[in-house]
Write a protein that holds these residues in place. Sequence first.
Motif, PDB file in Angstrom:
ATOM      1  N   ARG A   1      35.150  54.483 107.408  1.00 45.09           N
ATOM      2  CA  ARG A   1      33.738  54.427 107.802  1.00 45.09           C
ATOM      3  C   ARG A   1      33.499  55.285 109.045  1.00 45.09           C
ATOM      4  NH1 ARG A   1      32.229  48.746 108.892  1.00 45.09           N
ATOM      5  NH2 ARG A   1      33.061  48.493 106.816  1.00 45.09           N
ATOM      6  N   ALA A   2      34.409  55.230 109.986  1.00 46.74           N
ATOM      7  CA  ALA A   2      34.280  56.030 111.215  1.00 46.74           C
ATOM      8  C   ALA A   2      34.368  57.523 110.899  1.00 46.74           C
ATOM      9  CB  ALA A   2      35.363  55.636 112.210  1.00 46.74           C
ATOM     10  N   VAL A   3      35.261  57.888 109.975  1.00 46.05           N
ATOM     11  CA  VAL A   3      35.394  59.301 109.592  1.00 46.05           C
ATOM     12  C   VAL A   3      34.098  59.790 108.945  1.00 46.05           C
ATOM     13  CG1 VAL A   3      36.564  60.883 108.014  1.00 46.05           C
ATOM     14  CG2 VAL A   3      37.889  59.259 109.364  1.00 46.05           C
ATOM     15  N   TYR A   4      33.529  59.023 108.009  1.00 45.58           N
ATOM     16  CA  TYR A   4      32.283  59.424 107.348  1.00 45.58           C
ATOM     17  C   TYR A   4      31.126  59.500 108.338  1.00 45.58           C
ATOM     18  CZ  TYR A   4      33.854  59.491 102.531  1.00 45.58           C
ATOM     19  OH  TYR A   4      34.483  59.829 101.362  1.00 45.58           O
ATOM     20  N   ALA A   5      31.055  58.572 109.259  1.00 47.27           N
ATOM     21  CA  ALA A   5      29.972  58.567 110.246  1.00 47.27           C
ATOM     22  C   ALA A   5      30.054  59.772 111.168  1.00 47.27           C
ATOM     23  CB  ALA A   5      30.000  57.278 111.044  1.00 47.27           C
ATOM     24  N   SER A   6      31.267  60.154 111.573  1.00 43.26           N
ATOM     25  CA  SER A   6      31.404  61.275 112.519  1.00 43.26           C
ATOM     26  C   SER A   6      31.222  62.629 111.843  1.00 43.26           C
ATOM     27  CB  SER A   6      32.753  61.221 113.218  1.00 43.26           C
ATOM     28  OG  SER A   6      33.783  61.467 112.280  1.00 43.26           O
ATOM     29  N   THR A   7      31.628  62.766 110.599  1.00 45.59           N
ATOM     30  CA  THR A   7      31.525  64.072 109.919  1.00 45.59           C
ATOM     31  C   THR A   7      30.173  64.305 109.263  1.00 45.59           C
ATOM     32  OG1 THR A   7      32.481  63.167 107.900  1.00 45.59           O
ATOM     33  CG2 THR A   7      33.988  64.221 109.468  1.00 45.59           C
ATOM     34  N   GLU A   8      29.373  63.290 109.109  1.00 44.15           N
ATOM     35  CA  GLU A   8      28.086  63.435 108.412  1.00 44.15           C
ATOM     36  C   GLU A   8      27.185  64.460 109.088  1.00 44.15           C
ATOM     37  OE1 GLU A   8      24.906  63.021 105.826  1.00 44.15           O
ATOM     38  OE2 GLU A   8      27.001  62.531 105.602  1.00 44.15           O
ATOM     39  N   THR A   9      27.066  64.406 110.416  1.00 43.25           N
ATOM     40  CA  THR A   9      26.163  65.328 111.102  1.00 43.25           C
ATOM     41  C   THR A   9      26.709  66.749 111.122  1.00 43.25           C
ATOM     42  OG1 THR A   9      27.169  64.691 113.189  1.00 43.25           O
ATOM     43  CG2 THR A   9      25.139  63.579 112.580  1.00 43.25           C
ATOM     44  N   ARG A  10      28.021  66.916 111.147  1.00 43.35           N
ATOM     45  CA  ARG A  10      28.605  68.260 111.176  1.00 43.35           C
ATOM     46  C   ARG A  10      28.493  68.968 109.840  1.00 43.35           C
ATOM     47  NH1 ARG A  10      34.342  68.479 112.173  1.00 43.35           N
ATOM     48  NH2 ARG A  10      34.332  66.263 111.853  1.00 43.35           N
TER      49      ARG A  10
END
Length: 178
Positions: free
Chosen positions: A107-116
């Motif tokens: 979940r943390a990986v998806y949340a951090s990469t979504e904006t990039r």
Amino acid sequence: MRRGERCRPWTASEERRLAEIAGTMPRREVARALRRSNEAVRQKASRMGVSLRHWEPRCSETCPACGMARTELRASGTCRPCELRALVARAESETAEAMERLGPADRAVYASTETRLQSAPDPRPAPPRTEGMTPYRAARARDAYREALERWEVRTLTRLLKARRRRLERMIKKISNQ
């Protein structure tokens, strides 16, 4: 006009009105508005140097959901961009549900990469500059702009929908591997 009957002279206000509405509606409607015959309107416009050409817009149907003039409405009664917006919203809600089922690390990986990973949409078409154009050319330019804007919206929303669905597929694959 009956044979031998004199024609009614044009007044200055009728001439101004003819110049205003010429090209905004078909000639028979201009004639009806001025209470003149079709031929009298054609001849007077010709003498005045006014064009009676009229553009019938292709974007004539109004979508009840967004209120925009569209080229066609779908079987659902709305335009294609509105249908795509609903599909994007549904895909985002499914993605949010899948996100809750992911483990905290994923979940943390998806949340951090979504904006990039957001790709920039194509530039929105520029509205036409209609000052100095005849009413016919201005109506044609506005109609072409509406069509281009609709195509742009469909392209942009389709791209967004595909990205949301791919993301959801990747999440579901991770959930099934857990």
